[in-house]
Design an enzyme around this catalytic site. Structure first.
Site, PDB file in Angstrom:
ATOM      1  N   TYR B 439      20.161  95.791 -14.282  1.00  0.00           N
ATOM      2  CA  TYR B 439      19.600  94.638 -13.396  1.00  0.00           C
ATOM      3  C   TYR B 439      18.622  95.232 -12.487  1.00  0.00           C
ATOM      4  O   TYR B 439      18.342  96.670 -12.408  1.00  0.00           O
ATOM      5  CB  TYR B 439      20.550  93.909 -12.935  1.00  0.00           C
ATOM      6  CG  TYR B 439      21.568  94.421 -11.934  1.00  0.00           C
ATOM      7  CD1 TYR B 439      21.731  95.643 -11.413  1.00  0.00           C
ATOM      8  CD2 TYR B 439      22.709  93.452 -11.629  1.00  0.00           C
ATOM      9  CE1 TYR B 439      22.835  95.845 -10.499  1.00  0.00           C
ATOM     10  CE2 TYR B 439      23.628  93.938 -10.771  1.00  0.00           C
ATOM     11  CZ  TYR B 439      23.696  95.066 -10.241  1.00  0.00           C
ATOM     12  OH  TYR B 439      24.753  95.336  -9.474  1.00  0.00           O
ATOM     13  N   GLU B 440      17.890  94.640 -11.878  1.00  0.00           N
ATOM     14  CA  GLU B 440      16.510  94.762 -11.164  1.00  0.00           C
ATOM     15  C   GLU B 440      15.578  95.815 -11.877  1.00  0.00           C
ATOM     16  O   GLU B 440      14.913  96.589 -11.039  1.00  0.00           O
ATOM     17  CB  GLU B 440      17.047  95.579  -9.811  1.00  0.00           C
ATOM     18  CG  GLU B 440      18.220  95.006  -8.894  1.00  0.00           C
ATOM     19  CD  GLU B 440      17.828  93.543  -8.448  1.00  0.00           C
ATOM     20  OE1 GLU B 440      16.568  93.129  -8.446  1.00  0.00           O
ATOM     21  OE2 GLU B 440      18.941  92.671  -8.258  1.00  0.00           O
ATOM     22  N   GLY B 441      15.601  95.599 -12.992  1.00  0.00           N
ATOM     23  CA  GLY B 441      14.638  96.438 -13.946  1.00  0.00           C
ATOM     24  C   GLY B 441      15.405  97.338 -14.558  1.00  0.00           C
ATOM     25  O   GLY B 441      15.834  98.133 -13.881  1.00  0.00           O
ATOM     26  N   GLN B 446      11.878 101.017 -14.696  1.00  0.00           N
ATOM     27  CA  GLN B 446      11.723 101.920 -13.572  1.00  0.00           C
ATOM     28  C   GLN B 446      10.645 102.716 -13.963  1.00  0.00           C
ATOM     29  O   GLN B 446       9.914 103.231 -13.228  1.00  0.00           O
ATOM     30  CB  GLN B 446      12.891 102.200 -13.060  1.00  0.00           C
ATOM     31  CG  GLN B 446      13.890 101.371 -12.727  1.00  0.00           C
ATOM     32  CD  GLN B 446      13.632 100.227 -11.451  1.00  0.00           C
ATOM     33  OE1 GLN B 446      12.888 100.895 -10.579  1.00  0.00           O
ATOM     34  NE2 GLN B 446      13.864  99.187 -11.815  1.00  0.00           N
TER      35      GLN B 446
END
Lengths: 598, 598
Positions: B439-441, B446
């Site tokens: 999650y969050e990329g 990243q």
């Protein structure tokens, strides 16, 4: 949930083209194992795994097994599927004809086992355990024991287990407490508790034959006082019919990270009747009969997991549209490109693919070595095969279970957030596969077996037969320009492997902890190089097929491209392991155990 | 289940000794953040996490959240624990005094967040999400919006979410379909479905403030047509009191691999009233306010997981007796030695320890950069900090989540088969932590953010401020013999990092796919070198403390020894990544997507 398709074409490539199984089988006297027969069996196994076993994988995870008053119920459908498995004669495949088996080669059974494990890890473990029990009785049992227990194990109406672990000892079996007292009738009375008994109790078979290690009172302490026993759930008459219930009970089942469809049992022996296998106090040696077979089985699970996760990830990567390729739009009619266009997604898919296919080659090769161990007449050839098997078994077990697990993790990553959701089935593969890094000896234990016991223990002798094969193959192909990209790195890494071995051996003379300090990195290094060798061999077969003319150009070209990926993007990982090994053990041992936290 | 002890001594070491937070806070005008105050807050947080939050970790996993008719119930005890969290004023810690916050530094909050995440990943996510919502409203909302929504979010009576993902788009948010139509009263009417909304619905707070991205009809396609909205579960009057229910409903919750105690929701917006934040079509830019903060939060989860798993594994490794040390019996009065004597067990423990402590230093450093971004007056200093933050955030997010996950896997391995059993809690840490890689990329995203957008996108400019810090530190210590073992490798790796960057940049001019082909290996390489720098700095602090005379000799010596382990056994892993990068992308792109299987 990913739909499983048995990788028939690749299984045949490995067995028939890479490992030339027909000649291998004919040489060893397996006359029935013709190519047609092998094809037919693989085809039938594919059907059963795709249509019956795979569809039970998710439900097995969701429902798990249930325990009530000592009775264990497997998930919906397992009982029927197992009945179909027995009906189809699958348990008998590689068993001796003398006891009702089909007498086909062990290697064929191992190739089939991969399909079952990919389709449903938990289900595949039930028959998997029976093989170990059978192998032990066949190798070390008396004729009477064989007649009594083998036919029903062979036909699958009964199943088997291996009862080793106790609450306070797993790796260190010399500490075991289960007691076996000699009775007037020559049997033994067993008392004690075993844990982590896979398939220890369930509703699939009429009887369960436990192979149990225990200590006879008065025996030496430690490993030299371990004896091995057959302890059936129901006692068995001499004619092999079932008698009364034995003092064996399932106390509970474990709640686990994965393989929920397989019952992991606490088994209590309360004065249970046991039958000694082999000589008293020689149990550990007998046990290694099934341990080594089981370790190849676990290596196979790594391959199976990589394959299953690869299939799921590949389908998703072709279907899921997200972002545009950085090198130009690939799907102009869609709102985005399928994610398989992105290099990093391809890196993950090719990692999975190169592990599954490379691992399949390694495991199938080990399976042929097992055949040789069983059926080769020439003692020198047999000894050579057994030495290779001794070397490569811990490598395959640990390296392929670790990389199989890594593959399942890539499978989750390819799905992004969806990979974390149970519905898709990708995270189950991760949870199920983690066990393969733990049971039958953890990765750390395999690494010690490899480096301490086998390599240092033989002063490197164990390396020679396999090294020779690698050297011969390299020499045969060194002047072939098309093979240079494979041969050159393998020669360099093989040389470094030798240097690392000498380095550790030298350091270990001064400080034996250097062995444990290097062991896992050493095993992983060996694993990467070993798989590179098999990839090079596969590339050579593919090149030859293309040169000879084939209608399957795309298949063989894909094989060569995957080999290139392995050489360029997987093998170099070994550099990191070599660099870690070079720095030795000192920094690991410096900290007093009380100073790890403050 | 491992018993959690907040690593107070090490948190203080990092904040106070390594990063000299007192001077940092005073310089930025955080007058209240004295050392005494910091100590007191850490002590209270330790108590709350150890006594209240950690004991709910396993029950949260077992029970999970339940959904019935749109209502979500959190596991037993979560509601009471959250009430205690609010009561204790924890949500207010680093929030603006204007809205009822304590005005303490953000970095302090981030250090505290690690403890909550170690104790209970699922629980910690509830307040974690509120921070993102708050940061967005504070940065981009109108004064009226701030007055309306912030005070209750600050005091924790309300919580917040981030609603980005839709079923067909996660990474590629430009594809979103949620619609926001302007109403006569200036509000917007939102319709659409969002998935994977953490803490999207639950019973902990009186209201839930969703920050939602949506498209205003007529907006440009893709990322340039994304707007950002505040959409509360209950509408809110201008004075901040709760009004009627808004058209926001939880359609279901996901069944997941882990973080079962946190509700991952499908949220349906059916003509829900939303309030535009910032300008129309500038939503993606506003969104990065909370994205960057959230990514540091996820990096912190990696540290937290490494710490929690390390604690469990260490306790077990000291307690579990199995086998004798190869270098001689260490526990002559017991039946075997504790497994912490075995080098490979130490390798796993020290890997966990070096990730937890090294990661803590890196995250705490990032947290200070966040403080600078908020409070520094000197624009040049601020810009320098923001550039470092831009570089190091994706590295920390992906590298520490991956290594945090690896740590939890080592934790399971140290336990052997027991690690696979739920009761021990070690496998839960693995399952919970895997989400941090997603999650969050994802890690892949990243890596592209780092290499494509930031490094190639600025032609390497983004590297300069951090590289300069590394160079200055090395120059300052190069003549110190005690530091040579740290400085020499860092200089060599930093040089190679630069060379790799130039190499990829050059290749990417010819083939842009080279970026995606190198990105994850590049990020991991950067991560190992970055952490080496922080380990070297920590070693220097420890050396100085020892030289100056201290009663805590063992603590500082352990720090130096752990730094040595990191340099000798972790940093060399970067060699494998460098070797893979050197071979480029060609082998990844060669295979046609239809030729991955046959």
């Amino acid at each position: 949930m990913p739909e499983y398709k048995a990788p028939i074409r690749d299984v045949k490539f490995v067995m028939q083209e890479l490992l030339e199984c027909e000649a291998h089988y004919q040489h060893l006297g397996y006359q029935d194992a013709s190519l047609d027969m092998v094809d037919a069996i693989i085809g039938e196994a594919a059907k059963l795994t795709e249509e019956v076993v795979a569809p039970l994988n998710q439900i097995g995870d969701q429902q798990g097994c249930t325990w009530k008053d000592g009775v264990v119920t497997t998930p919906d459908g397992f009982k029927e599927a197992y009945a179909q498995y027995v009906e189809g004669g699958w348990p008998t495949l590689s068993q001796s004809e003398e006891f009702g088996g089909q007498g086909l080669p062990h290697s064929l059974n191992i190739s089939i086992a991969e399909l079952f494990s990919s389709a449903n890890h938990s289900f595949a473990m039930y028959p998997g355990l029976s093989h170990g029990a059978l192998a032990t009785i066949e190798a070390h049992g008396t004729d009477a024991q064989k007649q009594q227990f083998m036919p029903k194990l062979v036909d699958g109406k009964w199943t088997g287990t291996m009862c080793l672990t106790e609450p306070h000892c797993g790796t260190d079996l010399g500490m075991l407490r289960t007691k076996a007292e000699l009775q007037a009738d020559g049997t033994y009375s067993l008392s004690g508790t075993k844990i982590f008994i896979s398939a220890g109790e369930h509703d699939l078979s009429d009887n369960i034959v436990h192979i149990v290690i225990a200590r006879i009172p008065g025996s030496p302490e430690g490993n030299k006082g371990i004896s091995l026993f057959i302890v059936p759930k129901f006692n068995v008459n001499e004619d092999g019919t079932i008698s009364d219930r034995n003092g064996v009970n399932c106390g509970s089942i474990e709640h686990k990270m994965g393989i929920n469809g397989n019952a992991t049992c606490v088994i209590n022996f309360d004065g249970a009747t046991g039958h000694l296998i082999g000589e008293p106090n020689r149990g550990l040696k007998c046990m290694f009969t099934f341990m080594n077979a089981a370790r190849i089985g676990v290596a196979n699970e790594g391959v199976a997991a990589a394959e299953a996760s690869f299939q799921g990830a590949l389908a998703y990567a072709k279907d899921r549209l997200q972002m545009r390729s950085i090198s130009g739009v690939k799907n102009p009619n869609g709102p985005a490109d399928p994610i398989i266009v992105h290099p990093d997604v391809r890196r993950m898919l090719l990692t999975q693919k190169s592990i599954a296919e490379g691992g399949r080659a390694l495991v199938s090769y080990l399976a042929q070595l097992v055949d040789i161990g069983h059926a080769e007449k020439d003692e020198a050839v047999k000894a050579d095969a057994e030495t290779k098997l001794a070397l490569l078994t811990p490598i395959a077990k640990a390296f392929l279970s670790e990389l199989g697990f890594e593959s399942t993790s890539h499978g989750v990553q390819v799905f992004g957030g969806h990979g974390f959701i149970k519905e898709w089935g990708m995270e189950q593969l991760m949870r199920d596969t983690k066990i393969s890094c733990l049971y039958e000896g953890t990765t750390g234990i395999q690494a010690l077996d490899l480096l301490a016991r086998k390599i240092i223990g033989t002063q490197g002798e164990v390396l020679k037969p396999f090294s020779k094969d690698v050297t011969v193959f390299c020499q045969q192909n060194i002047d072939n320009p098309a093979m240079a990209e494979f041969i050159k790195p393998i020669m360099a890494y093989a040389k470094e492997w030798h240097e690392i071995t000498v380095l550790i051996g030298g350091k270990a003379m001064k400080n034996p902890d250097e062995i444990g300090g290097a062991s896992v990195d050493y095993l992983m290094y060996a694993g990467y190089v070993t798989l590179a060798f098999f990839w090079a061999k596969m590339a050579k077969v593919a090149q030859d097929k293309l040169a000879a003319g084939t209608t399957e150009t795309a298949f063989y070209e894909a094989k060569i491209k995957t080999a290139q990926f392995y050489m360029q993007r997987m093998l170099p990982r070994a550099k990191g392991h070599a660099a870690c090994i070079a720095n030795g053990v000192d920094s690991m041992m410096a900290l007093d155990s009380e100073d790890f936290v403050f």
